[in-house]
Design an enzyme around this catalytic site. Sequence first.
Site, PDB file in Angstrom:
ATOM      1  N   GLY A  49      24.084  -8.231  38.008  1.00  0.00           N
ATOM      2  CA  GLY A  49      22.726  -7.896  37.440  1.00  0.00           C
ATOM      3  C   GLY A  49      22.367  -6.513  38.022  1.00  0.00           C
ATOM      4  O   GLY A  49      23.048  -5.940  39.191  1.00  0.00           O
ATOM      5  N   VAL A  50      21.179  -6.320  37.904  1.00  0.00           N
ATOM      6  CA  VAL A  50      20.676  -4.898  38.132  1.00  0.00           C
ATOM      7  C   VAL A  50      20.246  -4.963  39.825  1.00  0.00           C
ATOM      8  O   VAL A  50      20.626  -4.212  40.561  1.00  0.00           O
ATOM      9  CB  VAL A  50      19.514  -4.579  37.313  1.00  0.00           C
ATOM     10  CG1 VAL A  50      19.105  -3.082  37.714  1.00  0.00           C
ATOM     11  CG2 VAL A  50      19.730  -4.553  35.996  1.00  0.00           C
ATOM     12  N   CYS A  57     -13.871  -5.355  37.545  1.00  0.00           N
ATOM     13  CA  CYS A  57     -14.370  -6.726  37.183  1.00  0.00           C
ATOM     14  C   CYS A  57     -14.892  -7.714  38.469  1.00  0.00           C
ATOM     15  O   CYS A  57     -15.943  -7.041  38.971  1.00  0.00           O
ATOM     16  CB  CYS A  57     -13.241  -7.246  36.515  1.00  0.00           C
ATOM     17  SG  CYS A  57     -13.856  -8.641  35.180  1.00  0.00           S
ATOM     18  N   SER A  66      26.031 -10.260  41.541  1.00  0.00           N
ATOM     19  CA  SER A  66      25.912 -11.214  40.238  1.00  0.00           C
ATOM     20  C   SER A  66      26.164 -10.340  39.234  1.00  0.00           C
ATOM     21  O   SER A  66      26.243 -10.890  38.008  1.00  0.00           O
ATOM     22  CB  SER A  66      24.765 -11.901  40.170  1.00  0.00           C
ATOM     23  OG  SER A  66      23.536 -10.590  39.772  1.00  0.00           O
ATOM     24  N   GLU A  77      -6.487  -0.742  33.902  1.00  0.00           N
ATOM     25  CA  GLU A  77      -5.056  -0.938  33.969  1.00  0.00           C
ATOM     26  C   GLU A  77      -4.092  -1.358  32.737  1.00  0.00           C
ATOM     27  O   GLU A  77      -3.224  -1.157  32.453  1.00  0.00           O
ATOM     28  CB  GLU A  77      -4.555  -1.981  35.077  1.00  0.00           C
ATOM     29  CG  GLU A  77      -5.074  -3.487  34.890  1.00  0.00           C
ATOM     30  CD  GLU A  77      -6.518  -3.535  35.324  1.00  0.00           C
ATOM     31  OE1 GLU A  77      -7.260  -2.613  35.345  1.00  0.00           O
ATOM     32  OE2 GLU A  77      -6.894  -4.716  35.243  1.00  0.00           O
ATOM     33  N   HIS A  80     -11.470  -3.126  32.595  1.00  0.00           N
ATOM     34  CA  HIS A  80      -9.868  -3.032  33.325  1.00  0.00           C
ATOM     35  C   HIS A  80      -9.225  -1.829  32.817  1.00  0.00           C
ATOM     36  O   HIS A  80      -8.574  -1.906  31.798  1.00  0.00           O
ATOM     37  CB  HIS A  80      -9.280  -4.226  32.419  1.00  0.00           C
ATOM     38  CG  HIS A  80      -9.742  -5.488  33.182  1.00  0.00           C
ATOM     39  ND1 HIS A  80      -9.169  -6.085  34.290  1.00  0.00           N
ATOM     40  CD2 HIS A  80     -10.568  -6.514  32.877  1.00  0.00           C
ATOM     41  CE1 HIS A  80      -9.449  -7.084  35.018  1.00  0.00           C
ATOM     42  NE2 HIS A  80     -10.620  -7.475  33.745  1.00  0.00           N
TER      43      HIS A  80
END
Length: 511
Positions: free
Chosen positions: A225-226, A80, A223, A170, A168
């Site tokens: 978390g992952v 683009c 935490s 993607e 695009h």
Amino acid sequence: MERLIILDFGSQYTQLIARRIRELHVFCEIHPFTHAPNLVLTDDIRGIILSGSPCSVREEGAPNPDLGHVLGRVPVLGVCYGAQLLAQQGGGEVLPATIREYGRARLAALDDASPLMHGLHTGSQVWMSHGDTIQTLSAGYAVIASTPEVAVAAFQVEGQETYGIQFHPEVTHSTEGKRLLQNFVVDICRCEQSWTPDHFVDSAVLALQHTIGPTDQVILGLSGGVDSSVAALLLHRAIGPRLHGIFVDNGLLRQDEFATVLKAYEGLGLNVTGVNAAPEFYAALAGLSDPEAKRKAIGRTFIEVFDREAQKVTGAAWLAQGTIYPDVIESVSVKGPAVTIKSHHNVGGLPEKMHLKVVEPLRMLFKDEVREVGAALGLPGEILNRHPFPGPGLGIRILGDITPEKVDLLQRADGVFINLLKEHGLYSQVWQAGAMLLPVQSVGVMGDERTYERVVALRAVTSIDGMTADWAHLPYEFLAEVSNKIINQVRGINRVVYDISSKPPATIEWE
Ligand code: XMP
């Protein structure tokens, strides 16, 4: 390690290009376009992609870095704006498009002999999003694809591996976009596609052993978390018990979360200290109702508690953080700084205060890649597939001021919701879910008695990255069961509502 460099000109799709390349098992990095003049072409750089941009190449002051030192020496793909820049710098002409070129288009003609277009089909759908169009190309530039509206949908510079595409590849709406990117990455840039989670683990462990001195101790805030959990496992593999995890109970975690997660960490052999600091957090929050004030109080208290615990580790030289790639990409703000809607970086300032060096083993990974690496390291599904949960926890899900009683109420209501999502197999279908305790009371009847109690709002969203989100269309029967169970079991709540707002304009959290 072989890699592609994406020069970012500010397009909303830049990160998506990087993800698509990584899906092809090729490592790539995003750099702001301002790095272009200083880009040194080492052997590991196999190709360069120029992203799109909200700017127009015709604008005064639009990004226009000199690419002379890379063109012809390494494969380049302009997407683009990137394509328009290549065309214009080569002496071609870019003009405002006479027909708006947004959305779906179909390739009407393409040159299958071009390595970039190889295997794509005439009629293939591509996604356009541009206000300018490449009107003419200089001699030596060959058109390799067109659509009915766009004569120069793709071009190649003869004698070079330099390409430009107006659409695009993607975005998933470009149905053969992945094939085009594969043609570029594999056939043109000759990348080996060897970048896998196991490969990442091996090289990250070696790099960590190399960076962290042989006797240095490392501190990491966990935490549940992952991200922080995967960072812990990687560091544990690299330096074993020299990693000291600290898991703070701020009194704003979910029901039973502190005990469950601590047990899971211990099961993984991690050296983790659990710190019960709930009273300190409640004291810091007393009387605060403003969301940003609450976030700051929680962040400040966390730093105090964490710092105190960290002082107990002798020989600590490093602070590890679970920072991931979307947090570190130097975003190019070609159209002015993005507005801060909420301050998400609650614990900024920690490394400076503690005088520790920072190590961030996940700083090159996207969220889905963090999960893949976690799976490769044996992180249990219970943590691996956990919904995101904000640092300030229930502190920003209790609207208004926070008291231990409100936390208890919300933990129980949220517990009912989350457990039922899991029981019904719906947990993994939503991106994030939780309950919010509203600062209003409403009238109800229970038995013969009139009640005047609290309202809980349920929030469940589908999303890719939390930047945009849609409310999850959970079945009515399921919502009815959750509502019944909360009202029957959680004394103090007599009304449950379901949030049906999308982001934008609403946000996922209510504060
Ligand atoms: P919003 O509410 O902005 O949330 O749509 C997007 C994602 O960010 C999380 N979030 C936070 N995370 N500290 C955090 O660590 C915060 O202050 C914070 N506020 C929102 C939210 O849970 C969602 O995943």
